[in-house]
Design a protein around this motif. Structure first.
Motif, PDB file in Angstrom:
ATOM      1  N   ASP A   4       4.969   1.333   5.404  1.00  0.00           N
ATOM      2  CA  ASP A   4       5.337   0.173   4.592  1.00  0.00           C
ATOM      3  C   ASP A   4       6.770   0.231   4.087  1.00  0.00           C
ATOM      4  O   ASP A   4       7.356  -0.806   3.771  1.00  0.00           O
ATOM      5  CB  ASP A   4       4.376   0.046   3.408  1.00  0.00           C
ATOM      6  CG  ASP A   4       3.035  -0.558   3.828  1.00  0.00           C
ATOM      7  OD1 ASP A   4       2.840  -0.741   5.045  1.00  0.00           O
ATOM      8  OD2 ASP A   4       2.207  -0.848   2.948  1.00  0.00           O
ATOM      9  N   MET A   5       7.340   1.399   4.001  1.00  0.00           N
ATOM     10  CA  MET A   5       8.747   1.480   3.587  1.00  0.00           C
ATOM     11  C   MET A   5       9.665   0.795   4.584  1.00  0.00           C
ATOM     12  O   MET A   5      10.694   0.231   4.227  1.00  0.00           O
ATOM     13  CB  MET A   5       9.178   2.942   3.420  1.00  0.00           C
ATOM     14  CG  MET A   5       8.741   3.560   2.116  1.00  0.00           C
ATOM     15  SD  MET A   5       9.364   5.242   1.927  1.00  0.00           S
ATOM     16  CE  MET A   5      11.103   4.929   1.697  1.00  0.00           C
ATOM     17  N   GLY A   6       9.287   0.830   5.838  1.00  0.00           N
ATOM     18  CA  GLY A   6      10.164   0.259   6.854  1.00  0.00           C
ATOM     19  C   GLY A   6       9.615  -0.956   7.557  1.00  0.00           C
ATOM     20  O   GLY A   6      10.297  -1.550   8.381  1.00  0.00           O
ATOM     21  N   GLY A  24       2.092 -10.330  13.667  1.00  0.00           N
ATOM     22  CA  GLY A  24       1.118 -10.375  12.590  1.00  0.00           C
ATOM     23  C   GLY A  24       1.785 -10.489  11.239  1.00  0.00           C
ATOM     24  O   GLY A  24       2.876  -9.975  11.015  1.00  0.00           O
ATOM     25  N   LEU A  25       1.140 -11.188  10.302  1.00  0.00           N
ATOM     26  CA  LEU A  25       1.724 -11.403   8.980  1.00  0.00           C
ATOM     27  C   LEU A  25       1.031 -10.515   7.974  1.00  0.00           C
ATOM     28  O   LEU A  25      -0.183 -10.496   7.879  1.00  0.00           O
ATOM     29  CB  LEU A  25       1.564 -12.876   8.584  1.00  0.00           C
ATOM     30  CG  LEU A  25       2.251 -13.884   9.519  1.00  0.00           C
ATOM     31  CD1 LEU A  25       1.902 -15.304   9.093  1.00  0.00           C
ATOM     32  CD2 LEU A  25       3.751 -13.671   9.538  1.00  0.00           C
ATOM     33  N   ASP A  26       1.795  -9.801   7.191  1.00  0.00           N
ATOM     34  CA  ASP A  26       1.250  -8.874   6.206  1.00  0.00           C
ATOM     35  C   ASP A  26       2.114  -8.831   4.973  1.00  0.00           C
ATOM     36  O   ASP A  26       3.289  -9.133   5.004  1.00  0.00           O
ATOM     37  CB  ASP A  26       1.242  -7.438   6.741  1.00  0.00           C
ATOM     38  CG  ASP A  26       0.063  -7.194   7.642  1.00  0.00           C
ATOM     39  OD1 ASP A  26      -1.007  -7.716   7.365  1.00  0.00           O
ATOM     40  OD2 ASP A  26       0.246  -6.486   8.631  1.00  0.00           O
ATOM     41  N   GLY A  27       1.478  -8.357   3.912  1.00  0.00           N
ATOM     42  CA  GLY A  27       2.253  -7.845   2.816  1.00  0.00           C
ATOM     43  C   GLY A  27       2.527  -6.383   3.102  1.00  0.00           C
ATOM     44  O   GLY A  27       2.223  -5.864   4.167  1.00  0.00           O
ATOM     45  N   SER A  28       3.096  -5.700   2.144  1.00  0.00           N
ATOM     46  CA  SER A  28       3.266  -4.262   2.240  1.00  0.00           C
ATOM     47  C   SER A  28       3.295  -3.733   0.813  1.00  0.00           C
ATOM     48  O   SER A  28       3.554  -4.479  -0.137  1.00  0.00           O
ATOM     49  CB  SER A  28       4.557  -3.893   2.970  1.00  0.00           C
ATOM     50  OG  SER A  28       5.683  -4.181   2.161  1.00  0.00           O
ATOM     51  N   TYR A  29       3.031  -2.442   0.681  1.00  0.00           N
ATOM     52  CA  TYR A  29       3.081  -1.854  -0.663  1.00  0.00           C
ATOM     53  C   TYR A  29       4.468  -2.024  -1.257  1.00  0.00           C
ATOM     54  O   TYR A  29       4.610  -2.312  -2.452  1.00  0.00           O
ATOM     55  CB  TYR A  29       2.710  -0.368  -0.594  1.00  0.00           C
ATOM     56  CG  TYR A  29       2.711   0.282  -1.960  1.00  0.00           C
ATOM     57  CD1 TYR A  29       1.591   0.195  -2.782  1.00  0.00           C
ATOM     58  CD2 TYR A  29       3.836   0.949  -2.440  1.00  0.00           C
ATOM     59  CE1 TYR A  29       1.584   0.765  -4.051  1.00  0.00           C
ATOM     60  CE2 TYR A  29       3.846   1.519  -3.700  1.00  0.00           C
ATOM     61  CZ  TYR A  29       2.718   1.428  -4.509  1.00  0.00           C
ATOM     62  OH  TYR A  29       2.727   1.978  -5.756  1.00  0.00           O
ATOM     63  N   VAL A  48      12.071   0.877  -5.781  1.00  0.00           N
ATOM     64  CA  VAL A  48      10.808   0.966  -5.050  1.00  0.00           C
ATOM     65  C   VAL A  48      10.813   2.104  -4.040  1.00  0.00           C
ATOM     66  O   VAL A  48       9.803   2.803  -3.874  1.00  0.00           O
ATOM     67  CB  VAL A  48      10.472  -0.379  -4.369  1.00  0.00           C
ATOM     68  CG1 VAL A  48      11.521  -0.779  -3.354  1.00  0.00           C
ATOM     69  CG2 VAL A  48       9.086  -0.306  -3.704  1.00  0.00           C
ATOM     70  N   GLU A  49      11.929   2.326  -3.334  1.00  0.00           N
ATOM     71  CA  GLU A  49      11.960   3.394  -2.339  1.00  0.00           C
ATOM     72  C   GLU A  49      11.864   4.765  -2.997  1.00  0.00           C
ATOM     73  O   GLU A  49      11.174   5.657  -2.485  1.00  0.00           O
ATOM     74  CB  GLU A  49      13.209   3.280  -1.470  1.00  0.00           C
ATOM     75  CG  GLU A  49      13.187   2.050  -0.565  1.00  0.00           C
ATOM     76  CD  GLU A  49      14.158   2.147   0.581  1.00  0.00           C
ATOM     77  OE1 GLU A  49      14.813   3.204   0.710  1.00  0.00           O
ATOM     78  OE2 GLU A  49      14.267   1.175   1.343  1.00  0.00           O
ATOM     79  N   LYS A  50      12.541   4.934  -4.126  1.00  0.00           N
ATOM     80  CA  LYS A  50      12.431   6.200  -4.862  1.00  0.00           C
ATOM     81  C   LYS A  50      10.997   6.422  -5.305  1.00  0.00           C
ATOM     82  O   LYS A  50      10.447   7.530  -5.185  1.00  0.00           O
ATOM     83  CB  LYS A  50      13.358   6.185  -6.071  1.00  0.00           C
ATOM     84  CG  LYS A  50      13.285   7.458  -6.905  1.00  0.00           C
ATOM     85  CD  LYS A  50      14.203   7.385  -8.129  1.00  0.00           C
ATOM     86  CE  LYS A  50      14.083   8.646  -8.974  1.00  0.00           C
ATOM     87  NZ  LYS A  50      14.924   8.572 -10.199  1.00  0.00           N
ATOM     88  N   HIS A  51      10.366   5.366  -5.805  1.00  0.00           N
ATOM     89  CA  HIS A  51       8.965   5.455  -6.238  1.00  0.00           C
ATOM     90  C   HIS A  51       8.063   5.851  -5.087  1.00  0.00           C
ATOM     91  O   HIS A  51       7.198   6.726  -5.234  1.00  0.00           O
ATOM     92  CB  HIS A  51       8.546   4.106  -6.816  1.00  0.00           C
ATOM     93  CG  HIS A  51       7.065   3.960  -7.021  1.00  0.00           C
ATOM     94  ND1 HIS A  51       6.384   4.619  -8.015  1.00  0.00           N
ATOM     95  CD2 HIS A  51       6.134   3.223  -6.338  1.00  0.00           C
ATOM     96  CE1 HIS A  51       5.091   4.314  -7.950  1.00  0.00           C
ATOM     97  NE2 HIS A  51       4.917   3.471  -6.946  1.00  0.00           N
ATOM     98  N   MET A  52       8.253   5.244  -3.921  1.00  0.00           N
ATOM     99  CA  MET A  52       7.393   5.542  -2.776  1.00  0.00           C
ATOM    100  C   MET A  52       7.635   6.941  -2.244  1.00  0.00           C
ATOM    101  O   MET A  52       6.694   7.632  -1.839  1.00  0.00           O
ATOM    102  CB  MET A  52       7.612   4.489  -1.685  1.00  0.00           C
ATOM    103  CG  MET A  52       7.123   3.108  -2.095  1.00  0.00           C
ATOM    104  SD  MET A  52       7.499   1.803  -0.888  1.00  0.00           S
ATOM    105  CE  MET A  52       6.294   2.197   0.407  1.00  0.00           C
ATOM    106  N   LEU A  53       8.883   7.394  -2.252  1.00  0.00           N
ATOM    107  CA  LEU A  53       9.181   8.758  -1.819  1.00  0.00           C
ATOM    108  C   LEU A  53       8.545   9.776  -2.766  1.00  0.00           C
ATOM    109  O   LEU A  53       8.080  10.836  -2.332  1.00  0.00           O
ATOM    110  CB  LEU A  53      10.691   8.974  -1.730  1.00  0.00           C
ATOM    111  CG  LEU A  53      11.383   8.278  -0.560  1.00  0.00           C
ATOM    112  CD1 LEU A  53      12.902   8.419  -0.681  1.00  0.00           C
ATOM    113  CD2 LEU A  53      10.911   8.864   0.778  1.00  0.00           C
TER     114      LEU A  53
END
Length: 547
Positions: A453-455, A464-469, A482-487
């Motif tokens: 989901d980061m990328g 396909g259509l999606d959301g992501s975290y 958000v990227e720091k949080h996910m890492l």
């Protein structure tokens, strides 16, 4: 939904009693049986006769390396360095008895005042199953403020060892500091180092020890050793032979998988479905190491391929009404339930049903277990997850990031794949091992979902259509990083993984299953490491292990 499903992303192409150890390092022994891998080829057993050249004596090569490990004149650092080379070249399992003896005899090196000796011993002891407190061992190298002594910044090999150790963190403050300190000073030092060492340092930072694929790093480790002033031809020759054995085996498996896939014919019946059989095989090729798991790699590839096909049906082909019927048929687990489905769904259902039933039969014959009820429940759980995502999309409902992630772990397909693998390796589901199984499956699945989901927003090309975290968290926290949080979340899952891998209490799960989970998480960095090096690493890895 395609971008949200991990397997569906469109990346192209020991048994001793615990050994009490005295001293002030804070460690209390290990359970060797847990950490001893299942042997693929033992000393005294030859590889397939058509694998190696006629002038190569495999048994002689094993004997020569054994002699190195028994050499009485070798220093303790030298012995540990040899063990480290064998591990990095993925040939250590041939010499587990010798390595056990060396680790026992070199255990007190963790008390050394030399950074390389202490950290190398610390890492190898932890990997061998000892409980060793990193905070205790590293205290002597830190000042009163908890910072590492600046004088260590010139010890390049010590810093490399400190960097490697930092990725085996189970939540120790000293290892957070070790990672930052060693990374900063190694990056600064690269331009001053001789070329071979500079390349090694750069690669160690780009592809960190423990969290990167060992099979991938092994080739570069051999290249580094071949450019050293002093070389050990016995180790090099054995490593080269091992590479050849594995590559030929992988090629044979890939051909069998290709034949099965072509005979199945689903891509002709479902034109929108992806046809990435090489990519699908790369997962089990990485997760399950060793010749003895050949059949399992092939069967797991089939399961992964069905996850892809089902994902594409949900994402790109079927109506909501058809998907509801499809899901109900899966819950019934009866071939008669497919009569009301469209032709392409019937073909997919029959293939999925047959593959899963064949695996259940294999498990019954090999282990005396009957896993079919658990396996069909796992498929139903996956389909329910897809339906939830479809409902969110069709009703324009925006889930919370927490709800999305909880469901996204399911729709990654990883828990379903691990459930099949769990039984293939002879495990049962019991109240006693349920928590262990949940942790060792959910950690890599969550790591994969977050990396994907980061990328996904910028790298996915599927329709396909999606959301992501990433998008959902950013919506909820517009001023957050958000990227720091996910890492940080990924780092937390790795610590959980490490606690399972290096647990000093006896695990209810086998070494093979835990290492499969670990390798799965490592593979994520190859498939979903969203930076400029992603595709070159993926292509390089594929070429080295298959072509």
């Amino acid at each position: 939904m395609a971008a949200a499903h991990v397997f569906s992303s469109s990346v192209q192409p020991l048994h001793h009693s615990a050994s009490p150890v005295a001293g002030n390092g804070g460690w209390s022994g290990r359970n060797r049986s847990f950490f001893r891998p299942s042997t693929v080829i033992c000393p005294g057993r030859e590889p397939p006769s058509d694998v190696l050249s006629d002038d190569f004596d495999f048994q002689e090569s094993l004997t020569n390396v054994q002699a190195l490990l028994h050499h009485r004149q070798t220093s303790r650092r030298g012995l540990l360095t040899t063990v480290d080379h064998l591990k990095r070249l993925c040939i250590d399992y041939y010499f587990q008895d010798e390595i056990d003896t060396i680790m026992d005899s070199c255990a007190d090196l963790i008390h050394s005042d030399d950074l390389l000796d202490a950290t190398l011993s610390l890492r190898l002891m932890r990997e061998a199953g000892y409980y060793v407190s990193a905070d205790d061992v590293l205290r002597k190298f830190r000042n009163d403020n908890g910072d590492f002594n600046l004088g260590l910044s010139k010890d390049i090999r010590g810093l490399l060892s400190l960097q490697d150790m930092s990725h085996l963190n189970v939540g120790e403050s000293s290892l957070y500091n070790a990672n930052e300190f060693s990374s900063r000073h190694l990056r600064f030092a690269i331009k001053y180092l001789e070329p071979n060492l500079a390349r090694y340092v750069r690669r160690s930072l780009d592809h960190p020890y423990h969290v990167s694929l060992m099979q991938y790093k092994a080739r570069h480790q051999l290249s580094f050793l071949q450019n050293m002033p002093t070389r050990n031809m016995a180790i090099e020759n054995l490593a080269l032979a091992e590479f050849t054995i594995k590559k030929l085996q992988h090629q044979r498996e890939m051909q069998e998988v290709k034949r099965w896939w072509m005979d199945l014919g689903l891509t002709q019946e479902i034109p929108a479905a992806r046809d990435h059989i090489l990519k699908w095989y790369m997962w089990p090729m990485t997760v399950l190491e060793g010749l003895s798991f050949s059949r399992y790699r092939i069967e797991i590839t089939k399961i992964i391929s069905m996850v892809y096909i089902v994902d594409d049906i949900f994402d790109l082909v079927a109506t909501q009404e058809e998907l509801s019927l499809f899901t109900e048929a899966i819950k019934m687990w009866d071939l008669a339930a497919v009569d009301s489905l469209p032709s392409y769904m019937r073909s997919c259902y029959k293939a999925l049903y047959t593959i899963t039933s064949d695996i259940a039969d294999m498990v019954s014959k090999e282990h005396g277990l009957s896993p079919i009820n658990h396996l069909k429940k796992a498929w139903a759980t996956l389909f329910n997850g897809f339906m939830i995502e479809g409902k969110w999309l069709s009703t324009n409902q925006i889930p919370t990031s927490e709800d999305y992630l909880r469901n996204g772990i399911v729709t990654s397909g990883a828990p379903l794949v691990f459930m099949h693998l769990l039984f293939m390796l002879g495990h049962e589901l019991t109240e006693g091992n349920n928590d262990d199984i949940h942790r060792i499956i959910s950690c890599p699945a969550k790591i994969m979902r977050l990396w994907d989901d980061m990328g996904s927003a910028k790298d996915e090309s599927q329709n396909g259509l999606d959301g992501s975290y990433k998008e959902l968290y950013q919506r909820e926290n517009p001023s957050g990083d958000v990227e720091k949080h996910m890492l940080e979340m990924i780092g937390s899952e790795w610590e959980c993984m490490n606690r399972e891998c290096f647990s000093w209490t006896k695990s209810t799960l086998s070494h093979s299953f835990i290492i499969a989970s670990l390798n799965f998480a490592r593979m994520v960095r190859v498939m979903y490491g969203y930076d400029e090096q992603k595709l070159p690493v993926l292509e390089d890895y594929t070429r080295m292990l298959l072509f």
